[in-house]
Structure formats: structure tokens, C-alpha cells
Design an enzyme around this catalytic site. Structure first.
Site, PDB file in Angstrom:
ATOM      1  N   GLY A 170       0.799  -1.206   0.000  1.00 47.79           N
ATOM      2  CA  GLY A 170       0.000   0.000   0.000  1.00 47.79           C
ATOM      3  C   GLY A 170       0.835   1.261   0.000  1.00 47.79           C
ATOM      4  O   GLY A 170       1.974   1.277  -0.502  1.00 47.79           O
ATOM      5  N   ASP A 171       0.309   2.310   0.612  1.00 50.41           N
ATOM      6  CA  ASP A 171       0.925   3.631   0.550  1.00 50.41           C
ATOM      7  C   ASP A 171       2.361   3.625   1.065  1.00 50.41           C
ATOM      8  O   ASP A 171       3.269   4.150   0.419  1.00 50.41           O
ATOM      9  CB  ASP A 171       0.067   4.621   1.347  1.00 50.41           C
ATOM     10  CG  ASP A 171       0.562   6.046   1.224  1.00 50.41           C
ATOM     11  OD1 ASP A 171       0.372   6.645   0.155  1.00 50.41           O
ATOM     12  OD2 ASP A 171       1.143   6.556   2.204  1.00 50.41           O
ATOM     13  N   THR A 199      -4.157  -2.700  -0.890  1.00 56.92           N
ATOM     14  CA  THR A 199      -4.703  -2.106   0.324  1.00 56.92           C
ATOM     15  C   THR A 199      -6.191  -2.354   0.395  1.00 56.92           C
ATOM     16  O   THR A 199      -6.932  -1.996  -0.522  1.00 56.92           O
ATOM     17  CB  THR A 199      -4.421  -0.591   0.416  1.00 56.92           C
ATOM     18  OG1 THR A 199      -5.253  -0.020   1.445  1.00 56.92           O
ATOM     19  CG2 THR A 199      -4.702   0.115  -0.892  1.00 56.92           C
ATOM     20  N   ILE A 200      -6.601  -3.007   1.457  1.00 54.86           N
ATOM     21  CA  ILE A 200      -8.026  -3.247   1.676  1.00 54.86           C
ATOM     22  C   ILE A 200      -8.786  -1.928   1.732  1.00 54.86           C
ATOM     23  O   ILE A 200      -9.932  -1.835   1.301  1.00 54.86           O
ATOM     24  CB  ILE A 200      -8.221  -4.043   2.987  1.00 54.86           C
ATOM     25  CG1 ILE A 200      -7.881  -5.519   2.758  1.00 54.86           C
ATOM     26  CG2 ILE A 200      -9.641  -3.928   3.498  1.00 54.86           C
ATOM     27  CD1 ILE A 200      -8.033  -6.377   3.986  1.00 54.86           C
ATOM     28  N   ASP A 201      -8.126  -0.878   2.253  1.00 51.94           N
ATOM     29  CA  ASP A 201      -8.808   0.401   2.456  1.00 51.94           C
ATOM     30  C   ASP A 201      -9.158   1.109   1.152  1.00 51.94           C
ATOM     31  O   ASP A 201      -9.928   2.075   1.166  1.00 51.94           O
ATOM     32  CB  ASP A 201      -7.935   1.335   3.300  1.00 51.94           C
ATOM     33  CG  ASP A 201      -7.774   0.845   4.731  1.00 51.94           C
ATOM     34  OD1 ASP A 201      -8.424  -0.160   5.084  1.00 51.94           O
ATOM     35  OD2 ASP A 201      -7.008   1.459   5.488  1.00 51.94           O
ATOM     36  N   GLY A 245     -10.346   0.640   7.649  1.00 53.87           N
ATOM     37  CA  GLY A 245     -10.445   1.967   7.039  1.00 53.87           C
ATOM     38  C   GLY A 245      -9.790   3.006   7.917  1.00 53.87           C
ATOM     39  O   GLY A 245     -10.475   3.705   8.671  1.00 53.87           O
ATOM     40  N   ARG A 246      -8.459   3.104   7.840  1.00 54.53           N
ATOM     41  CA  ARG A 246      -7.727   4.013   8.717  1.00 54.53           C
ATOM     42  C   ARG A 246      -8.020   5.473   8.385  1.00 54.53           C
ATOM     43  O   ARG A 246      -8.354   6.266   9.264  1.00 54.53           O
ATOM     44  CB  ARG A 246      -6.217   3.767   8.597  1.00 54.53           C
ATOM     45  CG  ARG A 246      -5.745   2.433   9.106  1.00 54.53           C
ATOM     46  CD  ARG A 246      -4.235   2.321   8.986  1.00 54.53           C
ATOM     47  NE  ARG A 246      -3.577   3.413   9.672  1.00 54.53           N
ATOM     48  CZ  ARG A 246      -3.269   3.428  10.974  1.00 54.53           C
ATOM     49  NH1 ARG A 246      -3.547   2.373  11.708  1.00 54.53           N
ATOM     50  NH2 ARG A 246      -2.673   4.468  11.514  1.00 54.53           N
ATOM     51  N   TYR A 349      -9.341  -9.105  11.328  1.00 53.77           N
ATOM     52  CA  TYR A 349      -8.304 -10.079  10.981  1.00 53.77           C
ATOM     53  C   TYR A 349      -8.875 -11.277  10.243  1.00 53.77           C
ATOM     54  O   TYR A 349      -8.185 -11.901   9.430  1.00 53.77           O
ATOM     55  CB  TYR A 349      -7.545 -10.512  12.235  1.00 53.77           C
ATOM     56  CG  TYR A 349      -6.709  -9.392  12.799  1.00 53.77           C
ATOM     57  CD1 TYR A 349      -5.553  -8.972  12.146  1.00 53.77           C
ATOM     58  CD2 TYR A 349      -7.086  -8.724  13.958  1.00 53.77           C
ATOM     59  CE1 TYR A 349      -4.790  -7.923  12.637  1.00 53.77           C
ATOM     60  CE2 TYR A 349      -6.331  -7.677  14.456  1.00 53.77           C
ATOM     61  CZ  TYR A 349      -5.182  -7.280  13.797  1.00 53.77           C
ATOM     62  OH  TYR A 349      -4.442  -6.239  14.276  1.00 53.77           O
ATOM     63  N   ILE A 351     -11.220 -11.047   8.013  1.00 54.26           N
ATOM     64  CA  ILE A 351     -11.369 -10.592   6.636  1.00 54.26           C
ATOM     65  C   ILE A 351     -10.014 -10.516   5.941  1.00 54.26           C
ATOM     66  O   ILE A 351      -9.852 -10.952   4.801  1.00 54.26           O
ATOM     67  CB  ILE A 351     -12.082  -9.227   6.601  1.00 54.26           C
ATOM     68  CG1 ILE A 351     -13.544  -9.385   7.017  1.00 54.26           C
ATOM     69  CG2 ILE A 351     -11.987  -8.586   5.222  1.00 54.26           C
ATOM     70  CD1 ILE A 351     -14.299  -8.073   7.148  1.00 54.26           C
TER      71      ILE A 351
END
Length: 427
Positions: A170-171, A199-201, A245-246, A349, A351
Site C-alpha cells: 500500500g501507501d 490495500t483493503i482500504d 479503514g484508517r 483479521y 477478513i
């Protein structure tokens, strides 16, 4: 956005014929417009300038690397995510069968695997080894968070004669990939760095969606369904579900649409107060006798006061909004002498560790293939994206310049408000 913001770095001229046969090659000049509405393109046309566009991903007729002498590396970083093994497998099989590349190394436990100080020996990835890993969750290579010394990692790539490094993450992972690519550039080395957005988000900018997101939304339905069943099964029943979803609330918002039994959706982009939420929740229970609340993990962080510091990846640490809401809701109703049956569910966790859904698996396969095509063509410091229904090449600095977020005035959030019936303001 300017047209030059979308330009991709190249290592040099492509002078080797591609060994692929029977495929539709993509010309380097093919592109997809960044904007898809005429009103956004019109200003560029009026000025006589080229509208911004992304290069379309795909195999090129001429490639930069000689496959017979090429070695490649793969690294997976950050939190686990459905589909990581699918991408690893797709990259290995594409390199082996499409381009006849025989040596592919997997670096263990994220960027630690590129630092000899951790003694993580690289894993040689063969078609036989990766054959069935797409049916498993997690990462064959393992993962970790946090940066490593850039010069040391590049030294490792040089020592192992790596020509293409594929970074899956991710990022934070992509920011690390930029630093690696820049150090490679300073040394004038012919090494490509290709990112695959994990990234899940779903918070990577200029990318429609990243792999793992669709699986996460699909799996979240089990939790929201359970919360609804528990809520309607008790007098004044409340089902509270915390999802990932941070910084961006895409999973929570999409989960609310996927199972429209959700009555309150709380995301990081839209502020709320405990007073406002409790007021509306109490009204809902008096009216209907049950409620389901979905909250993104980064929502309501203002309720925790002082900064909680940073994690190993440089992200701010989050207070546990799910536990806080659980305790505050129970306290509020107890103090008012009102009956309440609250069930709290945190499936995060569960998911993250799931194998990819059918849709995500197909998406991961294509991402892996397009990443290989880009690397073989000598492109670097780029991530494989998806934009306006096409796979694209996106400069990593552009993708990491900001986080993609839910627009509180956009159509997605408007749909959530319509589906949940919650008040537009919970202050």
C-alpha cells in the site's frame, strides 16, 4: 493535474523482440483520459493543451530486458490482504511462461528481506512452488511493516543481479519503492521498480480500486448480517460492527450499501460527536426497537484526545473506536435507565486473512500480468492502476501524493445516507 504529471520513467530504449505470441500488443502511445466528463476536459481543449491521460497497460512488441539473462525479485509489505498470493503467482507464471525468465526470487518478510542484517534468505519462486497458493490467504513470502536503509536494499538488488523488483503493498510500501527507484537512478543502474497496489482500504490515489477491497466488502456482509440478526432478536438490540479503514471509509460505506440493514455508518471523512450519535440512536430504538451501526476504524479519532504516536510504517496509531463506542453506548443507556442489548463484532483479521474472491482473483491475475509487461518494457517507478475501465501505468509519486478518500459531498456518501436513513449531521 497536468499531462506531464502522468509521464512514466523509462530505463532506456526497447530493442529486444517480445517472446510472446498470439497476443494483442499495446502500443506505447495508447492512453486513457484521466477525466471522463467533457466539462473537465473542455478547459484543456480551449487552451490547446493535451488533457492528462494514463498510458494503457499491456504487453509491448519490443521490450527492454533480455529475458535469457534477467533475474527478478518480489516483495510483499504491510498488513495481510486477500489476493497477495494471487499476485505473486501471476507474476511468477507470467515471467516464466510469457517471457521465459527462469530466476525469480521472493524476499521474505517485506523490506526486511532486502536487508542482510535480518538473515532472511530469498526464496526461489518456481511455477511448481506457486501453483496452488492462490487458494490460500496470507502471503507465501510473509510481510512486515517499516522502512529499511535504502542504500542497503539497493546493494542487495545489485549483489543478486536483480533487474526488476516487484513491490506489492500500500501507501507505505509504494513510498519505499519510490526511494529505492530514486537511489537506483542516482547510481545509474538498469533496475526497474514496479508497484502493485495492495490495500483493503482502497485509499491509493488515481487508482479506481486496489486488490483485496472487493473481497473485504463481500466478507463484511457476514458481519453486518450477523449484527442485524442479533439486533432484531432482542428488545432495544444494537449490532455494532467495526471494519477496516484508517483514513478512508470506503469499506464501511460499501458495506452499508451491500447490506442495507445498516442504520448508521461512521467513516473517518465525516465527523460526529457522541452526543449526536447517542441522540439519534436513542431516537431510532424508540421508533424501531433495533439498530445496526458500522464504523470504520479511523472514524471518531478526535474522541481520543492527544496523539497516540506512530506505528512502524509511520502511520498514526489509532484509538479503538469500536471499543469506545461499545462502552459509551452501554454507559449512556444504563445512566438513562433504558434497556439495551448490544453485540460488538470486529472481523478485521478474519477478513484480512481470507483467500481472494473470484472477482479479486481475476483482478489480481491481470494486475500481476500487467506488472510484468511494464517491467519487461523497462518502465520504472510506477504502479499498475485501473482507471476508467482500463489497466494503466501510474507514476508512484503521483499515486502517493495524497490518499483517496470518500467525498462527503459525493455520490457514494449520498447513496449511503439514502440507504441508511441516518441524519446527514451527527454533531
Amino acid at each position: 493535474m497536468k499531462a506531464e504529471d502522468c509521464l512514466i520513467q523509462r530505463l532506456g530504449e526497447c530493442c529486444h523482440p517480445s517472446p510472446m505470441e498470439g497476443v494483442q500488443f499495446t502500443a506505447a502511445t495508447e492512453s486513457v483520459l484521466y477525466h471522463n466528463q467533457f466539462k473537465d476536459i473542455e478547459p484543456y481543449l480551449e487552451q490547446g493543451s493535451r488533457p492528462p491521460s494514463f498510458d494503457i497497460a499491456g504487453p509491448r512488441e519490443e521490450i527492454y530486458f533480455d529475458p535469457s539473462t534477467l533475474s527478478c525479485g518480489i516483495v510483499t509489505c504491510g498488513g495481510l490482504c486477500p489476493g497477495v498470493n494471487d499476485v505473486i503467482r501471476a507474476i511468477v507464471l507470467s515471467l516464466h511462461f510469457h517471457y521465459k525468465v527462469r530466476k525469480v526470487l521472493g524476499f521474505r518478510y517485506g523490506y526486511e528481506g532486502l536487508n542482510p542484517a535480518y538473515y532472511h534468505s530469498p526464496m526461489e519462486l518456481t511455477p511448481e512452488l506457486v501453483g496452488g497458493i492462490h487458494q490460500q490467504g496470507g502471503s507465501l513470502l510473509g510481510s512486515s511493516r517499516g522502512p529499511q536503509e535504502i542504500t542497503v536494499m539497493v546493494d542487495t538488488l545489485v549483489q543478486l543481479d536483480i533487474g526488476i523488483l516487484f513491490t506489492i503493498g500500500g501507501d507505505g510500501t509504494l513510498r519505499g519503492a519510490v526511494a529505492i527507484a530514486e537511489e537506483i537512478g542516482r547510481r545509474g543502474l538498469p533496475i526497474a521498480v514496479i508497484g502493485i497496489p495492495k490495500t483493503i482500504d482502497n485509499d491509493i490515489s488515481h487508482v479506481d480500486f486496489s486488490f483485496g477491497y472487493e473481497t473485504a466488502v463481500a466478507e463484511s456482509r457476514h458481519s453486518t448480517y450477523t449484527a442485524h440478526v442479533e439486533a432484531v432478536g432482542a428488545r432495544n438490540g444494537v449490532g455494532l460492527v467495526k471494519l477496516m479503514g484508517r483514513e478512508s471509509g470506503f469499506i464501511a460505506a460499501s458495506a452499508a450499501l451491500a447490506n442495507n440493514e445498516v442504520n448508521f455508518c461512521l467513516i473517518p471523512e465525516v465527523g460526529f460527536t457522541l452526543v449526536g450519535l447517542l441522540r439519534e440512536l436513542e431516537h431510532r430504538l424508540r421508533l424501531r426497537g433495533h439498530a445496526v451501526i458500522v464504523v470504520g476504524e479511523g472514524a471518531g479519532q478526535n474522541l481520543f484526545g492527544d496523539e497516540l504516536g506512530e506505528d512502524a510504517s509511520g502511520n498514526r496509531k489509532l484509538g479503538d473506536i469500536g471499543v469506545l463506542l461499545r462502552d459509551e453506548i452501554r454507559r449512556h443507556f444504563h445512566e438513562r435507565g433504558l434497556e439495551l442489548s448490544l453485540k460488538y463484532i470486529d472481523p478485521s483479521y478474519m477478513i484480512r486473512s481470507m483467500p481472494a474472491s473470484a472477482y479479486d482473483s481475476a483482478f489480481c491475475l491481470q494486475l500481476g500480468h500487467y506488472a510484468v509487461h511494464a517491467g519487461m518494457a523497462g518502465l520504472t517507478n510506477m504502479v499498475v492502476g485501473h482507471w476508467n475501465n482500463r489497466f494503466t501505468h501510474v507514476p508512484i509519486p503521483l499515486a502517493t501524493a495524497s490518499r483517496k478518500k470518500v467525498d462527503p459531498k459525493g455520490r457514494l456518501w449520498s447513496s449511503v445516507l439514502a440507504a441508511t436513513g441516518q441524519a446527514s449531521c451527527l454533531l
